[in-house]
Design a protein around this motif. Structure first.
Motif, PDB file in Angstrom:
ATOM      1  N   ASN A 195       0.865  -1.212  -0.048  1.00 29.78           N
ATOM      2  CA  ASN A 195       0.014   0.203   0.008  1.00 29.78           C
ATOM      3  C   ASN A 195       0.780   1.234   0.089  1.00 29.78           C
ATOM      4  O   ASN A 195       0.742   2.126  -0.758  1.00 29.78           O
ATOM      5  N   ASP A 196       1.729   1.159   0.819  1.00 26.56           N
ATOM      6  CA  ASP A 196       2.559   2.589   0.884  1.00 26.56           C
ATOM      7  C   ASP A 196       3.378   2.744  -0.212  1.00 26.56           C
ATOM      8  O   ASP A 196       3.505   3.942  -1.023  1.00 26.56           O
ATOM      9  N   ALA A 197       3.905   1.718  -0.832  1.00 26.67           N
ATOM     10  CA  ALA A 197       4.531   1.710  -2.309  1.00 26.67           C
ATOM     11  C   ALA A 197       3.578   2.155  -3.236  1.00 26.67           C
ATOM     12  O   ALA A 197       4.129   3.397  -3.875  1.00 26.67           O
ATOM     13  N   ASN A 198       2.419   1.939  -3.392  1.00 24.89           N
ATOM     14  CA  ASN A 198       1.394   2.171  -4.183  1.00 24.89           C
ATOM     15  C   ASN A 198       1.093   3.683  -4.027  1.00 24.89           C
ATOM     16  O   ASN A 198       1.154   4.494  -5.095  1.00 24.89           O
ATOM     17  N   ARG A 199       0.988   4.122  -2.986  1.00 24.76           N
ATOM     18  CA  ARG A 199       0.689   5.635  -2.378  1.00 24.76           C
ATOM     19  C   ARG A 199       1.859   6.536  -2.951  1.00 24.76           C
ATOM     20  O   ARG A 199       1.590   7.573  -3.677  1.00 24.76           O
ATOM     21  N   LEU A 200       3.089   5.968  -2.763  1.00 24.07           N
ATOM     22  CA  LEU A 200       4.326   6.833  -3.171  1.00 24.07           C
ATOM     23  C   LEU A 200       4.398   6.933  -4.905  1.00 24.07           C
ATOM     24  O   LEU A 200       4.841   7.757  -5.369  1.00 24.07           O
ATOM     25  N   ILE A 201       4.137   5.905  -5.576  1.00 26.31           N
ATOM     26  CA  ILE A 201       4.012   5.950  -6.853  1.00 26.31           C
ATOM     27  C   ILE A 201       2.932   6.942  -7.357  1.00 26.31           C
ATOM     28  O   ILE A 201       3.222   7.556  -8.291  1.00 26.31           O
ATOM     29  N   ALA A 202       1.888   6.720  -6.780  1.00 30.78           N
ATOM     30  CA  ALA A 202       0.810   7.801  -6.944  1.00 30.78           C
ATOM     31  C   ALA A 202       1.207   9.103  -6.854  1.00 30.78           C
ATOM     32  O   ALA A 202       0.732  10.045  -7.428  1.00 30.78           O
ATOM     33  N   ALA A 203       2.172   9.444  -5.822  1.00 31.06           N
ATOM     34  CA  ALA A 203       2.578  10.746  -5.692  1.00 31.06           C
ATOM     35  C   ALA A 203       3.595  11.221  -6.718  1.00 31.06           C
ATOM     36  O   ALA A 203       4.189  12.478  -6.478  1.00 31.06           O
ATOM     37  N   GLY A 204       3.992  10.405  -7.426  1.00 28.48           N
ATOM     38  CA  GLY A 204       4.878  10.819  -8.464  1.00 28.48           C
ATOM     39  C   GLY A 204       6.151   9.985  -8.375  1.00 28.48           C
ATOM     40  O   GLY A 204       7.185  10.327  -9.276  1.00 28.48           O
ATOM     41  N   GLY A 205       6.440   8.973  -7.621  1.00 28.96           N
ATOM     42  CA  GLY A 205       7.779   8.389  -7.328  1.00 28.96           C
ATOM     43  C   GLY A 205       8.066   7.646  -8.563  1.00 28.96           C
ATOM     44  O   GLY A 205       7.145   6.531  -9.161  1.00 28.96           O
ATOM     45  N   LYS A 206       8.924   7.879  -9.222  1.00 26.10           N
ATOM     46  CA  LYS A 206       9.499   6.957 -10.421  1.00 26.10           C
ATOM     47  C   LYS A 206      10.273   5.587 -10.004  1.00 26.10           C
ATOM     48  O   LYS A 206      10.445   4.520 -10.896  1.00 26.10           O
ATOM     49  N   ASN A 207      10.766   5.703  -9.101  1.00 24.08           N
ATOM     50  CA  ASN A 207      11.873   4.825  -8.591  1.00 24.08           C
ATOM     51  C   ASN A 207      11.394   4.320  -7.205  1.00 24.08           C
ATOM     52  O   ASN A 207      12.144   4.298  -6.265  1.00 24.08           O
ATOM     53  N   VAL A 208      10.260   3.551  -7.071  1.00 29.03           N
ATOM     54  CA  VAL A 208       9.878   3.261  -5.698  1.00 29.03           C
ATOM     55  C   VAL A 208       9.803   1.492  -5.753  1.00 29.03           C
ATOM     56  O   VAL A 208       9.482   0.926  -6.562  1.00 29.03           O
ATOM     57  N   PHE A 209      10.409   1.065  -4.704  1.00 28.86           N
ATOM     58  CA  PHE A 209      10.606  -0.486  -4.423  1.00 28.86           C
ATOM     59  C   PHE A 209      10.022  -0.858  -3.311  1.00 28.86           C
ATOM     60  O   PHE A 209      10.388  -0.518  -2.221  1.00 28.86           O
ATOM     61  N   PRO A 210       8.894  -1.585  -3.307  1.00 29.03           N
ATOM     62  CA  PRO A 210       8.479  -2.096  -1.845  1.00 29.03           C
ATOM     63  C   PRO A 210       9.305  -3.130  -1.405  1.00 29.03           C
ATOM     64  O   PRO A 210       9.866  -3.843  -2.372  1.00 29.03           O
ATOM     65  N   LEU A 211       9.377  -3.079  -0.189  1.00 26.66           N
ATOM     66  CA  LEU A 211      10.237  -4.167   0.647  1.00 26.66           C
ATOM     67  C   LEU A 211       9.011  -4.926   1.648  1.00 26.66           C
ATOM     68  O   LEU A 211       8.822  -4.288   2.870  1.00 26.66           O
ATOM     69  N   VAL A 212       8.354  -5.903   1.202  1.00 24.69           N
ATOM     70  CA  VAL A 212       7.574  -6.475   2.441  1.00 24.69           C
ATOM     71  C   VAL A 212       8.040  -7.498   3.127  1.00 24.69           C
ATOM     72  O   VAL A 212       8.975  -8.511   2.402  1.00 24.69           O
ATOM     73  N   THR A 213       8.169  -7.203   4.337  1.00 20.55           N
ATOM     74  CA  THR A 213       9.203  -8.241   5.293  1.00 20.55           C
ATOM     75  C   THR A 213       8.397  -9.473   5.566  1.00 20.55           C
ATOM     76  O   THR A 213       9.186 -10.269   6.243  1.00 20.55           O
ATOM     77  N   GLY A 214       7.301  -9.353   5.740  1.00 21.55           N
ATOM     78  CA  GLY A 214       6.580 -10.729   5.783  1.00 21.55           C
ATOM     79  C   GLY A 214       6.394 -11.076   7.291  1.00 21.55           C
ATOM     80  O   GLY A 214       6.298 -12.266   7.649  1.00 21.55           O
ATOM     81  N   GLY A 215       6.534 -10.088   8.149  1.00 18.30           N
ATOM     82  CA  GLY A 215       6.385 -10.358   9.470  1.00 18.30           C
ATOM     83  C   GLY A 215       7.680  -9.908  10.055  1.00 18.30           C
ATOM     84  O   GLY A 215       7.344  -9.193  11.441  1.00 18.30           O
ATOM     85  N   SER A 216       8.763  -9.606   9.662  1.00 13.88           N
ATOM     86  CA  SER A 216       9.902  -9.127  10.431  1.00 13.88           C
ATOM     87  C   SER A 216       9.566  -7.535  10.519  1.00 13.88           C
ATOM     88  O   SER A 216       9.009  -6.724   9.949  1.00 13.88           O
ATOM     89  N   CYS A 217       9.817  -7.208  12.021  1.00 18.53           N
ATOM     90  CA  CYS A 217       9.558  -5.841  12.529  1.00 18.53           C
ATOM     91  C   CYS A 217      10.461  -4.847  12.307  1.00 18.53           C
ATOM     92  O   CYS A 217      10.629  -3.727  12.795  1.00 18.53           O
ATOM     93  N   HIS A 218      11.455  -4.985  11.226  1.00 19.43           N
ATOM     94  CA  HIS A 218      12.533  -4.379  11.207  1.00 19.43           C
ATOM     95  C   HIS A 218      13.312  -4.474   9.706  1.00 19.43           C
ATOM     96  O   HIS A 218      12.851  -5.506   9.175  1.00 19.43           O
ATOM     97  N   LEU A 219      13.990  -3.473   9.169  1.00 16.47           N
ATOM     98  CA  LEU A 219      14.803  -3.870   7.689  1.00 16.47           C
ATOM     99  C   LEU A 219      16.156  -4.145   8.423  1.00 16.47           C
ATOM    100  O   LEU A 219      16.526  -3.538   9.288  1.00 16.47           O
ATOM    101  N   ASP A 220      16.527  -4.907   7.369  1.00 15.24           N
ATOM    102  CA  ASP A 220      18.180  -5.186   7.634  1.00 15.24           C
ATOM    103  C   ASP A 220      19.042  -5.038   6.445  1.00 15.24           C
ATOM    104  O   ASP A 220      18.437  -4.964   5.299  1.00 15.24           O
ATOM    105  N   ALA A 221      20.262  -4.909   6.519  1.00 14.11           N
ATOM    106  CA  ALA A 221      21.241  -4.356   5.351  1.00 14.11           C
ATOM    107  C   ALA A 221      21.188  -5.358   4.279  1.00 14.11           C
ATOM    108  O   ALA A 221      21.173  -5.360   3.311  1.00 14.11           O
ATOM    109  N   LYS A 222      20.926  -6.676   4.496  1.00  8.08           N
ATOM    110  CA  LYS A 222      20.742  -7.647   3.521  1.00  8.08           C
ATOM    111  C   LYS A 222      19.499  -7.427   2.568  1.00  8.08           C
ATOM    112  O   LYS A 222      19.715  -7.504   1.490  1.00  8.08           O
TER     113      LYS A 222
END
Lengths: 114, 222
Positions: free
Chosen positions: B71-98
């Motif tokens: 949803n967030d990625a789609n909102r950002l694309i709608a706002a004009g974002g040309k390089n938006v990459f969704p990252l769905v963690t599937g449950g993880s509570c944080h992003l990591d460097a990998k």
């Protein structure tokens, strides 16, 4: 609740050390956990104990040393204990301080059974 | 009993990857910001505003982290974002460097000014993971408690910027603007504050100006 991810990292690191150093019978993993590391010791222990079941670390336990927060005032050039997460120098009240310790999350040692 | 000294950081693998990401971005003079907050403080709203106002002037890529949905990625694309990459963690509570280094090859780094990472809404777990960013930008909104910096010292100590969002709602709750700043300064005296409303646009101009300055500084430094 990222302790499970942290426990997984500890697990992988220890298995790697075990292999490269050719260790067997690791009895204890000694950890140094800073009080601002964002880790709940009980939760980390719970996660590790859940992960280790039926693995080569099934009999390994964690020992955690909690490292209190210590700041360094750049103005007074002195170390001081940070209490209640108040990051001001107790002598000059400056906020220009560095954290000397208390952010650690490291594997300090392994204890091997003879 | 034998003791073997290890002295190795638990997250050394993550930190190694983060250092590699930082090196890639630094060598090209790309500013990288890691946005953190509780769920619902307005990270996506601030980024929508940033993309729609600055998208023509700056080349921005955005990694939108979420536990579930794009949803967030789609909102950002709608706002004009040309390089938006969704990252769905599937449950993880944080992003990591990998996760970041897996996406990085998809981004054209040779033609970029700014890489924005929108972390998962959580003020605890993301604090432990370096993603290779230049700074963390922490958001707090006026519908939250003004003691938030005191409750999550780890995150506010590690952040460089604090955006106080939803200021159009000031006065409708017991949120005290001066108090939240005092509390934040107790944790981190070097925090830079912005007061914004993504609904009315108030305060956004100074955020944009700061962003332009930082991008310029980063380019000059590298």
């Amino acid at each position: 609740m990222h302790e499970l991810s942290i426990a997984q990292s500890i697990f992988e690191n220890v298995l790697k050390e075990k292999k490269t150093r050719n260790l067997s019978n690791i009895e204890k993993i000694g950890l140094r956990i800073g009080s601002l590391s964002g880790i709940l010791p009980d939760s980390l222990e719970f996660s590790f104990n859940a992960l280790k079941i039926d693995t080569e670390l099934a009999d390994t336990i964690l020992e955690m040393e909690i490292i209190p927060l210590q700041g360094y005032c750049k103005k007074c050039e002195q170390n001081f204990a940070v209490h209640d997460y108040t990051f001001f120098c107790p002598s000059c009240q400056s906020g220009q301080i560095e954290i000397e310790q208390g952010m650690e999350m490291e594997i300090a040692f392994l204890e091997i059974k003879d | 009993m034998k003791k073997v000294i290890i002295e190795k950081k638990v997250l050394s693998e993550n930190d190694k990857l983060a250092a590699e990401i930082r090196e890639q971005l630094d060598s090209r003079g790309i500013l990288c910001l890691n946005f953190v907050s509780s769920p619902g403080s307005g990270k996506t709203s601030l980024l929508e505003r940033t993309l729609s106002s600055m998208g023509d002037r700056l080349k921005i890529a955005l990694i939108a982290g979420d536990v579930q949905t794009e949803n967030d990625a789609n909102r950002l694309i709608a706002a004009g974002g040309k390089n938006v990459f969704p990252l769905v963690t599937g449950g993880s509570c944080h992003l990591d460097a990998k996760m970041i280094s897996n996406i990085l090859p998809k981004i054209n780094l040779d033609d970029l000014d700014l890489l924005i990472i929108e972390n998962v809404g959580n003020l605890v777990c993301p604090a432990s993971y370096d993603l290779g960013e230049d700074m963390k930008v922490a958001l707090v909104s006026t519908t939250e408690g003004h003691d938030k910096p005191l409750k999550y010292p780890g995150m506010f100590r590690r952040s460089s910027i604090m955006v106080i969002n939803k200021i159009d709602l000031l006065g409708t709750s017991d949120f005290d603007l001066a108090e939240v700043k005092n509390n934040a300064r107790q944790i981190n005296a070097n925090l830079i504050f912005f007061e914004t409303s993504c609904r009315t646009g108030e305060g956004l101009e100074s955020w944009f100006q700061w962003l332009l300055e930082e991008i310029k500084t980063k380019k000059e430094r590298c």
